[in-house]
Design an enzyme around this catalytic site. Structure first.
Site, PDB file in Angstrom:
ATOM      1  N   HIS A 188       2.414  30.858  59.227  1.00 33.74           N
ATOM      2  CA  HIS A 188       2.733  30.470  60.602  1.00 33.74           C
ATOM      3  C   HIS A 188       3.432  29.125  60.699  1.00 33.74           C
ATOM      4  CE1 HIS A 188       0.365  34.011  61.408  1.00 33.74           C
ATOM      5  NE2 HIS A 188       1.128  34.098  62.472  1.00 33.74           N
ATOM      6  N   GLU A 427       2.175  47.567  62.494  1.00 33.31           N
ATOM      7  CA  GLU A 427       2.194  46.552  61.450  1.00 33.31           C
ATOM      8  C   GLU A 427       1.238  46.885  60.307  1.00 33.31           C
ATOM      9  OE1 GLU A 427       0.959  42.691  62.909  1.00 33.31           O
ATOM     10  OE2 GLU A 427      -0.543  43.547  64.233  1.00 33.31           O
ATOM     11  N   ASP A 451       3.357  41.653  58.813  1.00 33.41           N
ATOM     12  CA  ASP A 451       2.158  42.305  58.282  1.00 33.41           C
ATOM     13  C   ASP A 451       2.492  43.653  57.659  1.00 33.41           C
ATOM     14  OD1 ASP A 451      -0.053  40.566  58.532  1.00 33.41           O
ATOM     15  OD2 ASP A 451       0.077  40.762  60.701  1.00 33.41           O
ATOM     16  N   CYS A 498       9.443  42.896  66.088  1.00 32.54           N
ATOM     17  CA  CYS A 498       9.164  41.510  66.461  1.00 32.54           C
ATOM     18  C   CYS A 498       8.775  40.650  65.260  1.00 32.54           C
ATOM     19  CB  CYS A 498       8.106  41.433  67.550  1.00 32.54           C
ATOM     20  SG  CYS A 498       6.507  42.057  67.014  1.00 32.54           S
TER      21      CYS A 498
HETATM   22  C1  PEP Z   1       3.959  40.601  62.321  1.00 34.94           C
HETATM   23  O1  PEP Z   1       2.952  40.837  61.663  1.00 34.94           O
HETATM   24  O2  PEP Z   1       5.114  40.945  61.978  1.00 34.94           O
HETATM   25  C2  PEP Z   1       3.869  39.863  63.593  1.00 34.94           C
HETATM   26  C3  PEP Z   1       4.904  39.743  64.389  1.00 34.94           C
HETATM   27  O3  PEP Z   1       2.689  39.260  63.908  1.00 34.94           O
HETATM   28  P1  PEP Z   1       2.112  37.916  63.218  1.00 34.94           P
HETATM   29  O4  PEP Z   1       3.215  37.311  62.416  1.00 34.94           O
HETATM   30  O5  PEP Z   1       1.635  37.035  64.305  1.00 34.94           O
HETATM   31  O6  PEP Z   1       0.999  38.468  62.377  1.00 34.94           O
HETATM   32 MG    MG Z   2       0.982  40.611  62.506  1.00 33.74          MG
END
Ligand code: PEP
Ligand code: MG
Length: 539
Positions: A188, A427, A451, A498
């Site tokens: 993140h 995901e 994910d 996304c």
């Molecule tokens: C993902 O897993 O691609 C996603 C958009 O969610 P995060 O990165 O918050 O797990």
């Molecule tokens: Mg995710």
């Protein structure tokens, strides 16, 4: 001059002084002091300083997130004026000659345990506050308060690693670049760097003693240069200028359509983690918000955000977006995004563990509070709700049942609410494989490639050592995306992406060919993806 190479997770050039971020962990030793009076005076001074800091934080929070969300800092100030708390610390220092740090930690633990044992939810919740505010005092006492970013000059921030709960507290306006020793491309911190549109490097094995030295981050080659010589400085200043010119060119794409030369159109949305990010979504001319990671509201808070706090945040985003779609993902806590007040157990395999929808389906009190806030906010804009980490049709049916219950109780109370489209994140490999059956249950799919890649390739997204095996264009992942789009379309629902892969412009043609309906990327990437779409021949 010194060159240290790592891996770039976001391009760009940064030039500025280096600041080394130290972790907050303070080992507190229990020592006896010679002069308890003097020790107590040191404590009092630290308390005054902590109160000043809290006042600054309160004012900042009021202007950024409103009075209600800022109230926690007031509570902390009040705790530092509480007679029982102060007397307990005073007693330990003056009567038993303990050092101030130990006296504060001990008092904090005693008070926290007392609060936690109370038969009142509000008081129980104060346990984490008393720990939090005491940590602030201890930080000041131990002289470790320099860990934040002080001074006016923006810095290149060097850290071992940064947890999401730490990044939310940093003053983003003072960060030119992130450089971490650990972390991975999909952590993140990397996502935050992309949101902020600043270069970021991971896996940089920097030596001690770099604090305050001039530095350059080359986010193209993945290099940190310490104390650059004049030739390098000049070279990078020129590059920085070129970068700024390219940004200007991209600016010209604002207001233009996301249409290929062959006439195909795609929706281009943006991802956010907080209300503050909306300005950057609007600035970069995104058509909507494709992913609001609502868990950051929880991470920014020292206790469960209330229905009212969440309602305000969601409503503000919806209103600021003026009728454009805002897809809010329900709480995705767990794995790397942990929050002390959830009291989650340590797990052997947190990414495969108790997270996201699994917690929400177990802790329906938390889930329903969020859903109530979401449906209430839906009366003020175009909100869609999305659920993370889905693996089965049964889960989706259970979720839908809960959403119906929430709406029914809002209706019964006469509380205003709006309707919202319901979608899921695809995901997990299970969701992709079951996308045919799942598509019959929901209004849309949004593919979370971060994910999906982690689980399809069995590669921990947090583990930097695995980055070389982490083929982001792996055919298995692309096949899963293609299959999901096809199954979604067969059932007449739209399908977006996304995850971070949505911003990979070397795949824009591939996604257009697959028929992806929407791409949601960090705000800073919207215009470069628009450029790729407009340069594409796909029809
Ligand atoms: C993902 O897993 O691609 C996603 C958009 O969610 P995060 O990165 O918050 O797990
Ligand atoms: Mg995710």
């Amino acid at each position: 001059m010194q060159d240290i190479t790592g891996k770039a997770v976001f391009g760009g050039i940064a030039i500025g002084p280096i600041h080394v971020y130290q972790k907050k962990a303070h080992e507190i030793r229990d020592t006896r002091v010679e002069d308890p009076e003097q020790e107590f005076a040191r404590f009092e001074e630290a308390v005054e300083k902590a109160k000043e800091e809290l006042q600054v934080l309160y004012d900042k929070a009021v202007s950024e997130v409103g009075e209600e969300n800022a109230a926690v800092f007031e509570v902390h100030q009040m705790m530092l004026e509480d007679d029982d708390y102060l007397e307990s610390v005073e007693g330990m220092i003056k009567d038993d000659s303990y050092n101030a740090e130990y006296a504060v930690r001990n008092t904090a633990e005693e008070f926290a345990e007392m609060f936690a044992a109370m038969d009142d939810e509000y008081m129980q919740a104060r346990a984490s506050d008393v720990r939090d505010v005491s940590s602030r005092v201890i930080k000041i006492l131990s002289g470790a308060e320099e860990t934040g970013i002080s001074g006016d000059r923006p810095v290149i921030l060097l850290a071992e690693d940064l947890a999401p709960s730490e990044t939310v507290q940093l003053d983003k306006s003072k960060i030119l670049s992130f450089v971490t020793r650990l972390g991975s491309a999909n952590s993140h911190t990397s996502i935050l760097a992309r949101t902020m549109n600043i270069p970021a490097l991971i896996g940089v094995d920097f030596p001690e003693g770099l604090e305050g030295k001039p530095g350059i981050v080359d986010g193209f080659s993945g290099t940190l240069i310490v104390e650059p010589d004049e030739a390098h400085l000049k070279h990078y200043q020129d590059l920085l200028l070129k970068e700024q010119e390219r940004k200007k060119l991209l600016e010209e794409l604002k207001g233009k359509e996301n249409r290929t030369k062959g006439g195909r159109e795609i929706k281009l949305f943006a991802n956010i983690g907080s209300v503050k990010d909306v300005d950057s979504v609007i600035n970069n001319d995104a058509g909507g918000i494709g992913l609001f990671r609502s868990e950051f509201l929880y991470l920014e808070s020292s206790d469960f955000p209330t229905e009212e706090q969440q309602f305000k945040a969601y409503r503000t985003v919806a209103e600021k977006m003026e009728g454009k779609k805002v897809i809010i993902r329900t709480l995705d806590i767990g794995a790397d995004k942990s929050c002390d007040y959830f009291g989650l157990d340590k797990e052997e395999n947190p990414a495969l563990g108790y997270r996201a929808i699994r917690i929400c389906l177990d802790r329906q009190d938390i889930f329903k509070t969020q859903l109530r806030a979401l449906y209430r906010a839906a009366a003020f804009g175009n909100i869609a709700i999305m659920f993370p980490m889905i693996i089965s049709v049964d889960e989706v049916r259970e979720i839908k049942k809960i959403t119906e219950e929430v709406k029914a109780s809002l209706k019964e109370e006469g509380t205003e609410y709006g309707e919202a489209e319901l979608g899921i994140m695809v995901e997990t490999p299970a969701a992709a494989l079951l996308s045919d059956a799942l598509a019959a249950e929901v209004d849309f799919f949004s593919i979370g490639t971060n994910d999906l890649t982690q689980y399809t390739l069995a590669i921990d997204r947090q583990n930097a050592k695995l980055d070389r095996f982490n083929d982001t264009h792996h055919p298995a992942v692309l096949k899963a995306i293609e299959m999901t789009v096809e199954n979604g379309h067969n059932h007449g629902i739209w399908v977006g992406i996304c995850g971070e892969l949505a911003a990979d412009t070397s795949l824009t043609d591939t996604f257009l060919k697959m028929g992806v309906d929407e791409l949601s990327v960090s705000p800073s990437r919207v215009l470069s993806v628009r450029e790729a779409v407009r340069n594409s021949d796909i029809y």
